[in-house]
Design a protein around this motif. Structure first.
Motif, PDB file in Angstrom:
ATOM      1  N   ARG A  58       7.192  22.560  72.629  1.00 18.05           N
ATOM      2  CA  ARG A  58       8.058  23.303  73.552  1.00 18.05           C
ATOM      3  C   ARG A  58       8.797  24.412  72.840  1.00 18.05           C
ATOM      4  NH1 ARG A  58      10.966  18.838  76.556  1.00 18.05           N
ATOM      5  NH2 ARG A  58       9.229  18.290  77.903  1.00 18.05           N
ATOM      6  N   ARG A  59       9.253  24.113  71.641  1.00 19.32           N
ATOM      7  CA  ARG A  59       9.948  25.157  70.881  1.00 19.32           C
ATOM      8  C   ARG A  59       9.031  26.343  70.645  1.00 19.32           C
ATOM      9  NH1 ARG A  59      12.953  23.382  65.563  1.00 19.32           N
ATOM     10  NH2 ARG A  59      13.780  25.495  65.523  1.00 19.32           N
TER      11      ARG A  59
ATOM     12  N   GLU B  53       8.769  28.388  73.665  1.00 21.13           N
ATOM     13  CA  GLU B  53       9.958  29.214  73.822  1.00 21.13           C
ATOM     14  C   GLU B  53       9.873  30.451  72.946  1.00 21.13           C
ATOM     15  OE1 GLU B  53      12.080  28.819  76.685  1.00 21.13           O
ATOM     16  OE2 GLU B  53      13.235  29.743  75.088  1.00 21.13           O
TER      17      GLU B  53
ATOM     18  N   ARG C  65       7.615  32.897  74.366  1.00 19.00           N
ATOM     19  CA  ARG C  65       8.227  33.620  75.474  1.00 19.00           C
ATOM     20  C   ARG C  65       9.102  34.737  74.946  1.00 19.00           C
ATOM     21  NH1 ARG C  65      12.734  34.165  77.514  1.00 19.00           N
ATOM     22  NH2 ARG C  65      13.646  32.606  76.124  1.00 19.00           N
ATOM     23  N   LYS C  66       9.900  34.407  73.899  1.00 20.24           N
ATOM     24  CA  LYS C  66      10.749  35.442  73.326  1.00 20.24           C
ATOM     25  C   LYS C  66       9.912  36.591  72.779  1.00 20.24           C
ATOM     26  CE  LYS C  66      14.391  32.283  72.039  1.00 20.24           C
ATOM     27  NZ  LYS C  66      14.523  31.198  71.117  1.00 20.24           N
TER      28      LYS C  66
ATOM     29  N   GLU D  23      15.528  34.375  68.164  1.00 18.84           N
ATOM     30  CA  GLU D  23      16.648  34.193  69.079  1.00 18.84           C
ATOM     31  C   GLU D  23      17.641  35.330  68.918  1.00 18.84           C
ATOM     32  OE1 GLU D  23      17.614  30.522  69.941  1.00 18.84           O
ATOM     33  OE2 GLU D  23      19.324  31.104  71.187  1.00 18.84           O
TER      34      GLU D  23
END
Lengths: 84, 861
Positions: free
Chosen positions: B55-56, B59, B62-63, B103
């Motif tokens: 999942r990370r 993510e 996606r970023k 992030e």
């Protein structure tokens, strides 16, 4: 008899040529070449198929049962261009 | 060996220490030679061990996609296309670092984005206000003294405030509205206020940019004059409804001028801030863009590693999985595992141990850039079963050859070969360019195939003597017009008459044209009579040769899998049937070429009639050779006898083998008597071997280091893997009915197939005829018009466009369409007529865990 001899000469020439390619060359390819087996297979198949094809055309024309039907103008042209 | 059959595979069990697991799996991905099996098939995707890491990674992806979208918005920033793969497994801690970095980057970009939006909104408002101030000054001036403005220049229009105390001052509402809404706005205002309001408007020339969407809008300034508060409220509500932005507009000119100056100053400031924001954003994006492909690759690799780890069976200290491995690559894999273990700093080595199994392993055909294209077209029909003969090495030559027999034109072949040669020459550049054009990539993938097709077409074109539908006369035609005929030619006045050359006079004592078809046939009217007969015979000869080759390959399969019963019960009758009946046809063709010439052409029998007469057992009218009838009857009887041979022998033998346990003297029972324990002592032949030979258990093969190849190293190998439980196999099902039905289908398929497939090869004739005719039509109806002018002058103007038309039609019809057509038919001949003689094609592909695809397409989703 000249025809038979010429025929035989042509035939032996082509046979020897394709035999060289299909049999002799595969045998002399050095062992360490990477795709040796593949190249041998390719050469053998090429020579068999190409020789067969040539042989069929050659044999078909050996004893023709019919001759070409030419238009007059074409025949005249042939007499002039190819036969003098 | 790995060329003619697929690689030998083995099922291995892999034990990895938990700390080393990540690195080891990464190394496996780098070398791409291991296919993992899912050890937890009934576990939900959300309950697997490493689901959080996956999942990370998603993510992070996606970023990355968000960042990529932002970068793409700025058209001038380039994302580098060719990032060389470092072939390194990203370390586990890199995931954390990358996550934080991404992030931060995402947050920064989002902040910049929102700031920019805000700034742009302010900018828009200020610009609109400026426009309002500019335009409305005109309106106020026109309105003049109605407003009691001290600045009004025209005293005539001044209404003394005292004159009309009851008259309320005209209220003003000013704002900006989209141009397209103006008409409707005006109408609604008129209707609602019953004509008691006064609207003036002026267009804003420059388009304004909407801050959220970035669209440019055309707006105009309007100003509404009304009397009374109620009207004012109504006007304001209508403005709201039409989403017009209202701006406070001072009525005095001086005030307006002050405001305008202030607004302009603020606009200038805002512009500076906006520029700085944009340039900061560009800098951030540029630095991100340089790293984007690398990040994508890393994130994808990490994600795929965790996906794979999810397939493992997890316990306290270690993870285990079953995987398929090609046997010859075991040292490489072991080395990669060691590297992974040492990279992770773990001291416990990973363990690979073999698992005996009866499953059919996946089929792994190792290919290089040359053979890949050919293997693809074979796999398209069916992946070869494990360790059966792979038709690919033969297809490399036979496919282009059969294509060329159908295509047969030197000139077209030359163009094809040159095109493919160009693709091959530039292949590195084209691969690096990563074109997304699917059709071009399809041609590019088949470049070696197309090249061979072109080269063989040049050869067959020379033999068919067809160069863009013209013949070449290199060696001199062997047909001569005899003197007496030549003399009479001049006498013919009607030029549409023809003269037929008799071989007796024109060909006597000649050798045939040495290489190919005699050039005189191209100009002969009865060319097709001669050629059709020839091409049909050629097709049959090539077809029978091709099919016999296929049957021989089946023999190689039978001997490899040690099934002598198949050799006796299937191979021999097949050869006798095919070779006897259709081989005899080929013999007749060749014999007739030798035995008949112009002297006895009247008695030359027609082969097709002879062949059908043979099946009907009627005596031939004209004989090819003496004793022909007897020979034919014998061949026919042998052929007919082959049918029950193929049909009954094998099932009967299998049945008898199965039924004899009571008699107790089969090897199998001796084996069983020897030992009582479940494992059974292995005799020289294990029961599984016997079963395999008998055909029980179908085509499953025990997968241990190859027990079948001639090069098995030790004699005990047969027993090593074959623990089926010695006594268990006797109880296996023996369905005689099914075996019989299968055998019947096989027999019928073969026998009827022989006839229909031989006829199917006639498409070699049909397509080459079509190609030659199309080519000739194109020449005679298009090109020869351009060449038919006698004098230079109109000719030189007409020839180039005609040549252009001829060239385009040649490329489109003869090369593309005919090329695709011949390709398709040659493919069909391979898939159906050739492969049905030996190929099972029931395997499944080896799909190793490999990073290669991920690296090649880093920016693809």
């Amino acid at each position: 008899m000249g025809a038979a001899f010429a025929t035989f000469c042509i035939w032996i020439l082509m046979t020897v040529f394709w035999a060289l390619i299909g049999v002799a060359v595969p045998l002399i390819i050095p062992e360490k070449i990477e795709n040796r087996r593949l190249i041998q297979t390719m050469l053998l198949l090429t020579s068999v198929s190409c020789y067969t094809f040539w042989l069929c055309i050659f044999l078909m024309q050996l004893n023709p049962l019919i001759g070409p039907e030419l238009e007059i103008r074409t025949a005249q042209a042939i007499v002039e261009e190819w036969q003098s | 060996m790995a060329l003619f059959r697929c690689e030998e595979m083995a099922l291995y069990q892999l034990f990895l220490q938990s700390e080393a697991a990540y690195n080891c799996v990464g190394e496996m991905g780098e070398i791409g030679l291991v296919q993992f099996r899912d050890m937890n098939p009934d576990v939900n995707a959300f309950q697997r061990k490493f689901v959080n890491e996956v999942r990370r990674c998603e993510e992070m992806e996606r970023k990355l996609r968000f960042i990529e979208k932002e970068v793409k918005k700025e058209a001038h920033i380039n994302i580098p296309n060719n990032v060389p793969d470092l072939k390194q497994v990203p370390a586990a801690r890199e995931m954390n670092e990358l996550d934080n970095q991404l992030e931060k980057l995402e947050n920064e970009l989002r902040e910049l984005l929102s700031n920019q939006e805000q700034l742009q909104k302010n900018f828009l408002e200020l610009t609109e206000l400026k426009q309002v101030l500019l335009r409305t000054s005109i309106f106020f001036q026109e309105g003049g003294g109605h407003f009691g403005a001290p600045g009004g220049t025209d005293p005539e229009y001044q209404i003394a405030p005292s004159e009309d105390p009851g008259a309320s001052k005209l209220g003003v509402v000013a704002g900006v509205i989209k141009r397209e809404l103006l008409g409707a706005f005006e109408r609604v205002l008129w209707r609602v206020c019953r004509g008691n309001v006064f609207l003036k408007h002026a267009d804003i020339e420059e388009p304004l940019t909407d801050p959220t969407t970035g669209d440019s809008l055309l707006k105009c300034v309007f100003i509404v004059f009304f009397q009374g508060e109620q009207l004012g409220n109504r006007v304001k509500k209508i403005c709201e409804g039409f989403r017009a932005t209202l701006y406070p507009c001072p009525e005095q000119t001086a005030e307006r001028r002050e405001m305008l100056k202030g607004v302009e100053a603020r606009i200038a400031d805002l512009q500076v801030v906006l520029d700085q924001t944009l340039s900061h954003r560009t800098r951030v994006l540029e630095s991100a863009a340089a790293n984007l492909p690398l990040w994508f690759v890393k994130v994808r690799k990490i994600k795929s590693i965790y996906h794979t780890l999810n397939l493992f069976q997890v316990s306290q200290k270690y993870l285990q999985v079953q995987c398929w491995i090609p046997i010859t690559d075991i040292p490489k894999i072991q080395a990669a595992l060691d590297k992974g273990t040492s990279d992770a700093g773990s001291s416990v080595p990973s363990v690979l141990s073999q698992v005996p199994t009866k499953e059919q392993p996946p089929t792994f055909n190792r290919t290089n850039k040359f053979t890949e294209g050919f293997q693809t077209i074979i796999d398209a029909y069916g992946v070869s079963s494990y360790r059966e003969m792979n038709p690919m090495p033969f297809t490399v030559i036979t496919f282009p050859f059969l294509f060329a027999v159908m295509f047969g034109d030197c000139g077209h072949g030359l163009i094809m070969a040159l095109f493919a040669g160009l693709l091959i020459w530039k292949e590195k550049d084209i691969i690096a360019a990563k074109s997304k054009n699917e059709i071009f990539m399809m041609f590019f993938g088949g470049r070696y195939l197309i090249f061979l097709m072109g080269v063989f077409s040049i050869y067959t074109g020379i033999l068919y003597n067809d160069l863009f539908s013209k013949s070449m006369n290199i060696f001199g035609s062997q047909w001569a017009i005899p003197q007496d005929v030549a003399k009479t030619l001049a006498g013919y006045s009607d030029n549409t008459d023809t003269v037929e050359l008799d071989p007796k006079d024109s060909f006597k004592d000649k050798a045939p044209y040495p290489f190919g078809l005699d050039p005189i046939w191209q100009v002969a009217d009865n060319k097709l009579d001669f050629l059709n007969s020839f091409k049909m015979k050629l097709s049959v000869i090539l077809g029978v040769m091709h099919m016999l080759f296929g049957v021989v390959l089946s023999l190689l399969n039978h001997t490899y899998f040690r099934k002598p019963l198949n050799v006796i019960a299937e191979f021999i009758p097949q050869v006798l049937f095919l070779g006897g009946l259709f081989g005899y046809l080929v013999f007749m063709i060749i014999y007739k070429w030798f035995a008949f010439d112009y002297t006895n052409s009247a008695s030359a029998p027609q082969l097709l009639i002879t062949f059908t007469d043979m099946f009907m057992l009627s005596a031939p009218d004209d004989e090819l050779y003496s004793g022909q009838y007897t020979v034919q009857v014998i061949i026919l009887l042998v052929g007919v006898a082959c049918v029950p041979w193929m049909l009954f022998v094998k099932p009967t033998v299998l049945y008898m083998r199965h039924r004899n346990p009571a008699a107790g003297l089969t090897f199998k029972n001796l084996n069983n008597l020897a030992g009582d324990d479940g494992e059974g002592t292995e005799g020289l032949i294990s029961n599984d071997e016997l079963d395999r030979e008998n055909g029980i258990g179908g085509d499953d093969h025990v997968i241990s280091p190859d027990t079948h190849g001639a090069h098995s190293s030790n004699g005990n190998a047969p027993g090593a893997g074959g623990h089926g439980g010695g006594h268990g196999d006797d109880d296996e099902e023996f369905d005689f009915g099914q075996i019989m039905i299968l055998q019947a289908i096989h027999t019928i398929e073969f026998c009827l197939g022989c006839i229909s497939h031989t006829a199917s090869y006639l498409r070699l004739w049909a397509l080459s005829l079509a190609h030659a005719e199309l080519s000739e039509v194109l020449w005679s109806m298009v090109m020869s018009i351009g060449l038919s002018y006698d004098s230079v002058f109109p000719g030189i103007l007409i020839l180039p466009p005609i040549f252009a038309a001829w060239a385009v039609l040649t490329l489109a019809i003869l090369l593309l369409m005919e090329g695709l057509s011949a390709f398709l038919h040659a493919l069909r001949l391979h898939w159906v007529e050739f492969q049905s003689k030996f190929y099972h094609g029931e395997g499944h592909l080896f799909t190793p865990f490999s990073f290669k695809h991920i690296v090649e397409n880093p920016l693809e989703d």
